[in-house]
Scaffold this active site. Sequence first.
Site, PDB file in Angstrom:
ATOM      1  NE  ARG A  97      -2.495  -1.080   3.632  1.00 62.10           N
ATOM      2  CZ  ARG A  97      -1.892  -0.438   4.523  1.00 62.10           C
ATOM      3  NH1 ARG A  97      -1.800   1.070   4.127  1.00 62.10           N
ATOM      4  NH2 ARG A  97      -1.150  -0.543   5.532  1.00 62.10           N
ATOM      5  CE1 TYR A 236       1.810  -7.237  -4.138  1.00 57.30           C
ATOM      6  CE2 TYR A 236       0.758  -6.501  -2.291  1.00 57.30           C
ATOM      7  CZ  TYR A 236       1.567  -7.446  -2.652  1.00 57.30           C
ATOM      8  OH  TYR A 236       1.914  -8.260  -2.194  1.00 57.30           O
ATOM      9  CE  LYS A 245      -6.292  -3.080   4.461  1.00 55.67           C
ATOM     10  NZ  LYS A 245      -6.805  -3.461   6.188  1.00 55.67           N
ATOM     11  CG  HIS A 265      -7.115  -2.278  10.184  1.00 53.89           C
ATOM     12  ND1 HIS A 265      -5.763  -1.929  10.325  1.00 53.89           N
ATOM     13  CD2 HIS A 265      -7.346  -3.122   9.132  1.00 53.89           C
ATOM     14  CE1 HIS A 265      -5.157  -2.733   9.536  1.00 53.89           C
ATOM     15  NE2 HIS A 265      -6.057  -3.349   8.812  1.00 53.89           N
ATOM     16  CB  SER A 287      -1.159  -3.074   7.980  1.00 54.10           C
ATOM     17  OG  SER A 287      -2.060  -2.407   7.677  1.00 54.10           O
ATOM     18  CB  CYS A 289       0.301  -6.489  14.238  1.00 53.64           C
ATOM     19  SG  CYS A 289       1.565  -4.923  14.117  1.00 53.64           S
ATOM     20  CG  ASP A 312      -7.640  -6.424   7.121  1.00 53.90           C
ATOM     21  OD1 ASP A 312      -6.874  -6.238   7.969  1.00 53.90           O
ATOM     22  OD2 ASP A 312      -8.019  -5.819   5.842  1.00 53.90           O
ATOM     23  NE  ARG A 404      -0.516  -8.239   2.085  1.00 52.10           N
ATOM     24  CZ  ARG A 404      -1.097  -7.662   3.005  1.00 52.10           C
ATOM     25  NH1 ARG A 404      -2.264  -8.151   3.465  1.00 52.10           N
ATOM     26  NH2 ARG A 404      -0.706  -6.409   3.288  1.00 52.10           N
TER      27      ARG A 404
HETATM   28  C1  OXD Z   1      -3.373  -4.040   5.450  1.00 54.53           C
HETATM   29  C2  OXD Z   1      -4.012  -5.176   4.845  1.00 54.53           C
HETATM   30  O1  OXD Z   1      -2.246  -3.551   4.746  1.00 54.53           O
HETATM   31  O2  OXD Z   1      -4.914  -5.883   5.377  1.00 54.53           O
HETATM   32  O3  OXD Z   1      -3.774  -3.864   6.400  1.00 54.53           O
HETATM   33  O4  OXD Z   1      -3.783  -5.488   3.516  1.00 54.53           O
HETATM   34 MN    MN Z   2      -5.301  -4.726   7.351  1.00 54.78          MN
END
Ligand code: OXD
Ligand code: MN
Length: 626
Positions: A97, A236, A245, A265, A287, A289, A312, A404
Amino acid sequence: MTLLDRPRTTGPVPVVAARTAAPVAERVAVRPAEVQAWVAEQAALLEPAEIVWVDGSTRERHELLQLLVANGTLEQLNPDLRPYSFIARSAESDVARLEGRTFICTDDEADAGPTNNWREPAAMRAELTQVFRGAMRGRTMYVVPFAMGPIGSPMARFGVQLTDSPYVVVSVGTMTRMGDAALEQIARGASWVPAVHSVGAPLAPGQADVPWPCNDTKYIVHFPATREIWSYGSAYGGNAILAKKAYALRIASVMAREEGWLAEHMLIIKVTPPTGRSYHFAAAFPSACGKTNMAMMTPTLPGWTVETIGDDIAWLWIGADGRLRAINPEAGFFGVAPGTGLRTNPTAVDALWGNTIFTNVATTPEGDVWWEGLTDEKPARLTDWRGEQWTPASGRPAAHPNSRFTVSARQCPSIAEDWDDPEGVVIDAIIFGGRRASNVPLVVEARDWDHGVFMGATIASEQTAAAEGTVGELRRDPFAMLPFAGYNMADYFAHWLDFGRRLRRSARVPRVFQVNWFRKGADGTFLWPGFGDNARVLEWMVARVDGQVGAIDSPIGSLPTPGGLNVDDLDLDEATMEELFRVDPEAFLAEADDVEQFFASFGERLPAELQRQLALLRGRLEAARG
Ligand code: OXD
Ligand code: MN
């Protein structure tokens, strides 16, 4: 037959010539006039070679996957090892991102707030018009209707994304309820968010395409007032799957504030102790974590289960029963691969047995995938995420740190039966977390909702690879929403405080906790085993929710009493336990100074309650310092 019904031994996808998949134009679907008019208007700007309305069928997905293989965007993995699964290797410049290129366009800059990149709407529109003009030349424009949340839920929301990336279409197909069912709701009058996406790589007649078209110039732009999203130059993840998001957090947070709910989130899990009574938790972590790992946790506590509702995003509202309810608006997982392993998250590994699209992982000579942490032992030879030969001696990661997997939620072995209940699940507690090597204890409970809001507002975490930036740098990431709030974060805090007032009036207010799985000892190793043992922390929270255990009052909140946290069979000595829960008043007073500075960036707009909470915290810390 759905993809899931496919036998695990599905053969390779028959490859067809690039861009010759049967046109999907003749499908009979209700095409709302309003959407048609918008599509025509955008087509005049974007100038695609053809327009395809996406219906969301399995056949269509199959055709798109064939096309992607033919174009070289996807490579099919060995079907005997990983049925009906694919790998994409992105351009090296398009791997995460881009927060620096993410914009919130509001008339008044103060409405975007100091944590967002603001642009004046008319100027940005003019800029985007130039950038998007002819952006889809030589490409197919897909019209992608989607629903966030179970169709039929009071919380379901709709959108239509235009994109010139078939990779994005198949990704949206996994991550949302995509296609005719969503379009039908729009035809019946449901409001919808328009989202325009282009990889920004028009093709001249006869020009050969590249496997991962994108553009060095990138924009991810939000117009909250008109609920519009425009994204350019990247294919991406969060930059391109606009339902995620851009919509489900940035635009939805604006809707949520206006309509009195929360777009967060957060993962959602269902926790069932041996008593058989279930509890639901919503947990916000920045993100990368460990949200997916926590959402699919295999508890080490005998008789306990953790089931997955979402990994998420959570949309929370006060239900007709006055309780805090939540849905997962997504339909799939776009999870970080590294660190998802047989030891750390066997459930996710199991979920990825087939029907999965991997991006930027490494591949084995046998045609399967690998990434750091999948297995403890590294394979002797791999092709890395860039497509280069790799051995353990190469001295670089084989998979990109932000590589991913994209997989349907239904394929997750731990998915809860009620994961897509239109009425959502009742939330018993909210958890805030971050990645902190020092200071923050394993678990601490907020004194009340407002203190919980202060906790959420002041969470800091070490930066991960999910976005551009320096990995490891500490930053305030309030509510794990720093990159995702669609409006002024100070107003967002006020909305949370107000939401608590409404909850107090209607029903039981959920408890609020802060956790830190990542505290390190003097030798730099993690103090807490994490993963399945995090269930021990959930056990303590459940006991707190039920009012079964007491707690110790500390300046930063309530901590487990000595022996209050079940650490049976864990090899943790007393010193480690002490360090896990140590609250150092000096260190927290320094944090308070940092929080003061952070709060100052919001000026007058910061709710007075948060200043009051900061003053109270300082008072308690001073008293503890003696
Ligand atoms: C992030 C995701 O970047 O969930 O938080 O992809
Ligand atoms: Mn996320």
